[in-house]
Design a protein around this motif. Structure first.
Motif, PDB file in Angstrom:
ATOM      1  N   MET A   1       5.437  -1.403   5.694  1.00 63.85           N
ATOM      2  CA  MET A   1       4.748  -0.777   4.564  1.00 63.85           C
ATOM      3  C   MET A   1       3.388  -1.451   4.461  1.00 63.85           C
ATOM      4  SD  MET A   1       5.566  -0.844   0.476  1.00 63.85           S
ATOM      5  CE  MET A   1       7.102   0.045   0.568  1.00 63.85           C
ATOM      6  N   SER A   2       2.340  -0.685   4.638  1.00 64.21           N
ATOM      7  CA  SER A   2       0.999  -1.272   4.637  1.00 64.21           C
ATOM      8  C   SER A   2       0.205  -0.929   3.386  1.00 64.21           C
ATOM      9  CB  SER A   2       0.221  -0.815   5.877  1.00 64.21           C
ATOM     10  OG  SER A   2       0.102   0.595   5.872  1.00 64.21           O
ATOM     11  N   SER A   3       0.813  -0.104   2.527  1.00 64.06           N
ATOM     12  CA  SER A   3       0.132   0.252   1.286  1.00 64.06           C
ATOM     13  C   SER A   3       1.201   0.422   0.222  1.00 64.06           C
ATOM     14  CB  SER A   3      -0.665   1.541   1.474  1.00 64.06           C
ATOM     15  OG  SER A   3      -1.295   1.918   0.269  1.00 64.06           O
ATOM     16  N   GLN A   4       0.956  -0.154  -0.950  1.00 65.80           N
ATOM     17  CA  GLN A   4       1.952  -0.123  -2.020  1.00 65.80           C
ATOM     18  C   GLN A   4       2.320   1.301  -2.386  1.00 65.80           C
ATOM     19  OE1 GLN A   4       4.476  -2.037  -3.280  1.00 65.80           O
ATOM     20  NE2 GLN A   4       2.930  -3.555  -3.795  1.00 65.80           N
ATOM     21  N   GLY A   5       3.646   1.560  -2.438  1.00 70.23           N
ATOM     22  CA  GLY A   5       4.110   2.868  -2.872  1.00 70.23           C
ATOM     23  C   GLY A   5       4.139   3.929  -1.800  1.00 70.23           C
ATOM     24  N   THR A   6       3.819   3.567  -0.578  1.00 71.87           N
ATOM     25  CA  THR A   6       3.869   4.538   0.526  1.00 71.87           C
ATOM     26  C   THR A   6       5.023   4.204   1.456  1.00 71.87           C
ATOM     27  OG1 THR A   6       2.372   3.248   1.916  1.00 71.87           O
ATOM     28  CG2 THR A   6       1.373   4.852   0.427  1.00 71.87           C
ATOM     29  N   PRO A   7       5.536   5.204   2.175  1.00 72.64           N
ATOM     30  CA  PRO A   7       6.653   4.934   3.086  1.00 72.64           C
ATOM     31  C   PRO A   7       6.245   3.996   4.212  1.00 72.64           C
ATOM     32  CG  PRO A   7       6.391   7.287   2.697  1.00 72.64           C
ATOM     33  CD  PRO A   7       5.177   6.619   2.153  1.00 72.64           C
ATOM     34  N   ALA A   8       7.225   3.276   4.720  1.00 72.90           N
ATOM     35  CA  ALA A   8       6.968   2.442   5.885  1.00 72.90           C
ATOM     36  C   ALA A   8       6.652   3.313   7.093  1.00 72.90           C
ATOM     37  CB  ALA A   8       8.190   1.572   6.182  1.00 72.90           C
ATOM     38  N   GLN A   9       5.799   2.792   7.947  1.00 73.39           N
ATOM     39  CA  GLN A   9       5.455   3.481   9.192  1.00 73.39           C
ATOM     40  C   GLN A   9       5.853   2.604  10.369  1.00 73.39           C
ATOM     41  OE1 GLN A   9       1.138   4.204   8.102  1.00 73.39           O
ATOM     42  NE2 GLN A   9       1.618   6.130   9.094  1.00 73.39           N
ATOM     43  N   ALA A  10       6.066   3.246  11.506  1.00 74.44           N
ATOM     44  CA  ALA A  10       6.383   2.517  12.727  1.00 74.44           C
ATOM     45  C   ALA A  10       5.104   2.182  13.476  1.00 74.44           C
ATOM     46  CB  ALA A  10       7.297   3.349  13.606  1.00 74.44           C
TER      47      ALA A  10
END
Length: 121
Positions: free
Chosen positions: A100-109
């Motif tokens: 998760m690189s931004s608060q409140g957004t889904p994790a990305q691979a």
């Protein structure tokens, strides 16, 4: 931005060992699963090992106790210790981290660049 840096590949003789390392950097809010995949020439990419944030592990059937995945979440790193390497383990090995690189957004691979591991005498 998130960057994934891998290290530790190379040439090794059959029966030898290698240790792979993978470090995430950049804007990281939270780390989730971390894993390793590999792709041999002419074959599809396959799972080598994966470890959840809860330390649950899963290995590819071909591993048969030869490889061990570990992680240090504080260091944003995942490792792969490979023992008793065989010629059929020759492949490009890739690190993959779910971040998760931004608060409140889904994790990305995020994928590492991949490093060649060659097992040959």
């Amino acid at each position: 931005q998130v960057q994934i840096a891998e290290s530790g590949g190379g040439l090794v003789q059959p029966g030898g060992s290698l240790r792979r390392s993978c470090l995430a950097s950049g804007t990281i809010i939270r780390l989730y699963d971390m894993g390793w995949f590999r792709q041999a020439p002419g074959k599809e990419r396959e799972l080598v090992a994966i470890m959840s944030s809860g330390i649950t592990t899963n290995y590819g059937d071909f591993v048969k106790g030869r490889f061990t995945i570990s992680r240090d979440t504080a260091k944003k790193s995942v490792y792969l210790q490979m023992n008793d390497l065989k010629p059929e383990d020759t492949a490009v090995y890739y690190c993959k981290q779910w971040i998760m690189s931004s608060q409140g957004t889904p994790a990305q691979a995020y994928w590492g660049q991949g490093i060649q591991v060659t097992v040959s005498s």
